[in-house]
Design a protein around this motif. Structure first.
Motif, PDB file in Angstrom:
ATOM      1  N   ASN A  90      -0.188   4.284  -0.548  1.00 13.66           N
ATOM      2  CA  ASN A  90      -0.941   5.426  -0.028  1.00 13.66           C
ATOM      3  C   ASN A  90      -1.454   5.153   1.386  1.00 13.66           C
ATOM      4  N   GLU A  91      -0.586   4.644   2.254  1.00 14.37           N
ATOM      5  CA  GLU A  91      -1.016   4.365   3.623  1.00 14.37           C
ATOM      6  C   GLU A  91      -1.346   5.656   4.364  1.00 14.37           C
ATOM      7  N   ILE A 128      -3.162   2.423  11.114  1.00 14.51           N
ATOM      8  CA  ILE A 128      -1.982   2.736  10.306  1.00 14.51           C
ATOM      9  C   ILE A 128      -0.971   1.610  10.506  1.00 14.51           C
ATOM     10  N   LYS A 129      -0.513   1.029   9.417  1.00 12.23           N
ATOM     11  CA  LYS A 129       0.348  -0.143   9.505  1.00 12.23           C
ATOM     12  C   LYS A 129       1.809   0.236   9.775  1.00 12.23           C
ATOM     13  N   ILE A 144      -5.635   8.063   3.596  1.00 14.72           N
ATOM     14  CA  ILE A 144      -5.359   6.985   4.536  1.00 14.72           C
ATOM     15  C   ILE A 144      -5.848   5.695   3.892  1.00 14.72           C
ATOM     16  N   ASN A 145      -4.915   4.792   3.627  1.00 15.19           N
ATOM     17  CA  ASN A 145      -5.254   3.527   2.964  1.00 15.19           C
ATOM     18  C   ASN A 145      -6.070   3.791   1.695  1.00 15.19           C
ATOM     19  N   ASP A 146      -5.652   4.804   0.939  1.00 21.36           N
ATOM     20  CA  ASP A 146      -6.279   5.191  -0.332  1.00 21.36           C
ATOM     21  C   ASP A 146      -7.641   5.850  -0.191  1.00 21.36           C
ATOM     22  N   LYS A 147      -8.125   6.060   1.026  1.00 23.13           N
ATOM     23  CA  LYS A 147      -9.369   6.811   1.220  1.00 23.13           C
ATOM     24  C   LYS A 147      -9.008   8.283   1.375  1.00 23.13           C
ATOM     25  N   GLN A 161       0.842  -1.195   0.000  1.00 22.82           N
ATOM     26  CA  GLN A 161       0.000   0.000   0.000  1.00 22.82           C
ATOM     27  C   GLN A 161       0.882   1.251   0.000  1.00 22.82           C
ATOM     28  N   HIS A 210      -9.432   1.144  10.313  1.00 18.82           N
ATOM     29  CA  HIS A 210      -8.196   0.698   9.645  1.00 18.82           C
ATOM     30  C   HIS A 210      -7.007   1.292  10.387  1.00 18.82           C
ATOM     31  N   ALA A 224     -11.378   6.056   6.251  1.00 19.90           N
ATOM     32  CA  ALA A 224     -10.729   4.773   6.541  1.00 19.90           C
ATOM     33  C   ALA A 224     -11.068   4.286   7.950  1.00 19.90           C
ATOM     34  N   THR A 273      -9.172   5.893  14.315  1.00 18.18           N
ATOM     35  CA  THR A 273      -9.738   4.816  13.509  1.00 18.18           C
ATOM     36  C   THR A 273     -11.210   4.568  13.826  1.00 18.18           C
TER      37      THR A 273
END
Length: 434
Positions: free
Chosen positions: A282-283, A349-350, A298-301, A280, A347, A344, A323
């Motif tokens: 776009n995290e 953040i990784k 955030i996560n492509d959102k 990913q 979800h 997001a 989140t």
């Protein structure tokens, strides 16, 4: 000459040198008659003066003069290098780069917001007029930094300061004329590099060498400053200037990101920061491209932010997020300007990613596109793993002593490396508030 007179002449010279130019305009000489057999040196010395103190003062003055002489020689050498290197750089057209590899994930999301990031084209193919604008920004940045160096190395007791300033100004003026000449040649199609890859490498190497030389001259200013009193500068829209944070972000179920930012780039200021993780790209991304508003991904959102910062002035911005329900808030200069939810949601953040300043990542740690690059200056980039309160954000924006430091990432020179001509130099956030 009598021994007493010679001694006093030496003493007067030393005391005058110690006073310097700070009192030069206010100095008065008073003549007083004394008996012939009076020891002038003994009567002229301060009560606490000793031979050891005078010797120490002389040695200190000698060391200062030598250091200032060395600084001036370094400046002259730098001017010669700038003239040669920048002339060589300007004589080549900007390199063309192929379109960035499209992201597999996130394309549909960007289309929903009317934001296809590759529609602008690569600015390395920009017309000559835009090339002039970009090179002009670089020259202006060099002007400012060289003036700071000239002031730093000022010698109050001689006329060398004005001479040095005249040399710097003359060389900068010559460089601006050379830029105009090169751009005119570009418009007429006279310059056409045969090997794009080779030309790009030459330009990147020249810019890096040029900025490194100036950074070396600024080292005397940097050595004594706290590690957080600096800024990153990105003078051109390229796909090779960036800063990289040495550590990754942890897993986060909430965050606050705050920074000082200054830009007047058009269209769009670009990407102040991007965080990518495996699988990913776009995290977590902050971007303003083209004529679109600034966005947080955030996560492509995507959420559109109400920031208005494209005015060439310093602004403090903060984004908070949790989140739970994807609730977010946006602050500019200490005041909340927007909020929303469902960004997001649920979800986290990784961790184990790459955090880059000044570029948008299409792949983990790379895949930069010049159209999305940040142009301007940024500082005090801090990250927390919690939502800051409005009061805490206000303290950050107003430089309060109660302002918290990032518990996940605190702004420090030791945690950030720069590449491709991006530079670090002294910055005091509260200076522009006074």
């Amino acid at each position: 000459m009598p021994a007493g007179a010679a001694c006093c002449l030496f003493l007067a010279s030393v005391l005058w040198l110690r006073a310097g130019a700070q009192s030069f305009g206010q100095t008065r000489f008073v003549c007083t008659s004394v008996p012939v057999d009076t020891d002038l040196c003994a009567s002229s010395l301060p009560a606490s003066g000793t031979a050891e103190e005078l010797q120490s003062a002389v040695l200190q003055l000698r060391e200062t003069v030598l250091q200032q002489k060395e600084t001036i020689m370094n400046h002259k050498e730098t001017i010669r290098e700038l003239t040669t290197k920048l002339g060589r750089c300007e004589s080549q057209s900007l390199p063309e780069t192929g379109p960035s590899e499209a992201k597999a994930a996130g394309g549909a999301s960007r289309k929903q917001t009317g934001s296809s990031k590759n529609t602008m084209g690569d600015l390395s193919r920009a017309p000559a007029a835009e090339t002039l604008s970009q090179l002009g920004q670089t020259l202006q940045s060099l002007k400012t930094r060289l003036e700071n160096l000239e002031q730093f190395s000022r010698i109050n007791s001689s006329g060398q300061t004005n001479h040095l300033k005249d040399i710097l100004q003359t060389k900068i003026d010559d460089l601006e004329k050379q830029v105009l000449s090169r751009v005119n040649s570009l418009e007429e199609g006279k310059l056409n590099p045969k090997n794009e890859s080779e030309e790009r490498n030459k330009i990147e190497s020249t810019l890096t060498s040029l900025h490194q030389r100036i950074s070396d001259l600024e080292k005397g200013q940097k050595d004594n400053r706290p590690t957080d009193k600096f800024q990153l500068t990105f003078p051109l829209r390229t796909n090779y200037m960036y800063g990289k944070v040495k550590k990754s972000l942890p897993e986060m179920y909430a965050f606050s990101v705050c920074l000082w930012i200054k830009s007047n780039a058009s269209p769009g200021v670009g990407t102040p920061f991007s965080y990518a993780v495996p699988g990913q790209a776009n995290e977590l991304v902050l971007i303003e491209w083209g004529n679109n508003p600034m966005e947080i991904l955030i996560n492509d959102k995507v959420a559109k932010l109400p920031f208005v910062i494209n005015d060439g002035k310093w602004h403090h911005i903060c984004i908070t997020w949790t989140t739970r329900d994807g609730v977010w808030e946006a602050y500019q200069d200490g005041t909340q300007g927007g909020h929303g939810e469902n960004l997001a949601p649920y979800h986290p953040i990784k961790p184990q990613g790459v955090l880059v300043l000044g570029q948008e990542q299409d792949t983990l740690g790379g895949g930069f596109d010049a159209t999305q690059a940040f142009v301007g200056e940024l500082a005090h980039f801090n990250v927390w793993d919690r939502k800051l309160s409005p009061g805490e954000i206000y303290h950050l924006a107003t430089c309060s002593t109660k302002a918290p430091a990032g518990n996940v990432l605190a702004w420090s020179e030791t945690t950030i490396d720069v590449y491709g001509g991006a530079t670090k130099w002294t910055f005091e956030a509260c200076r522009q508030l006074n």
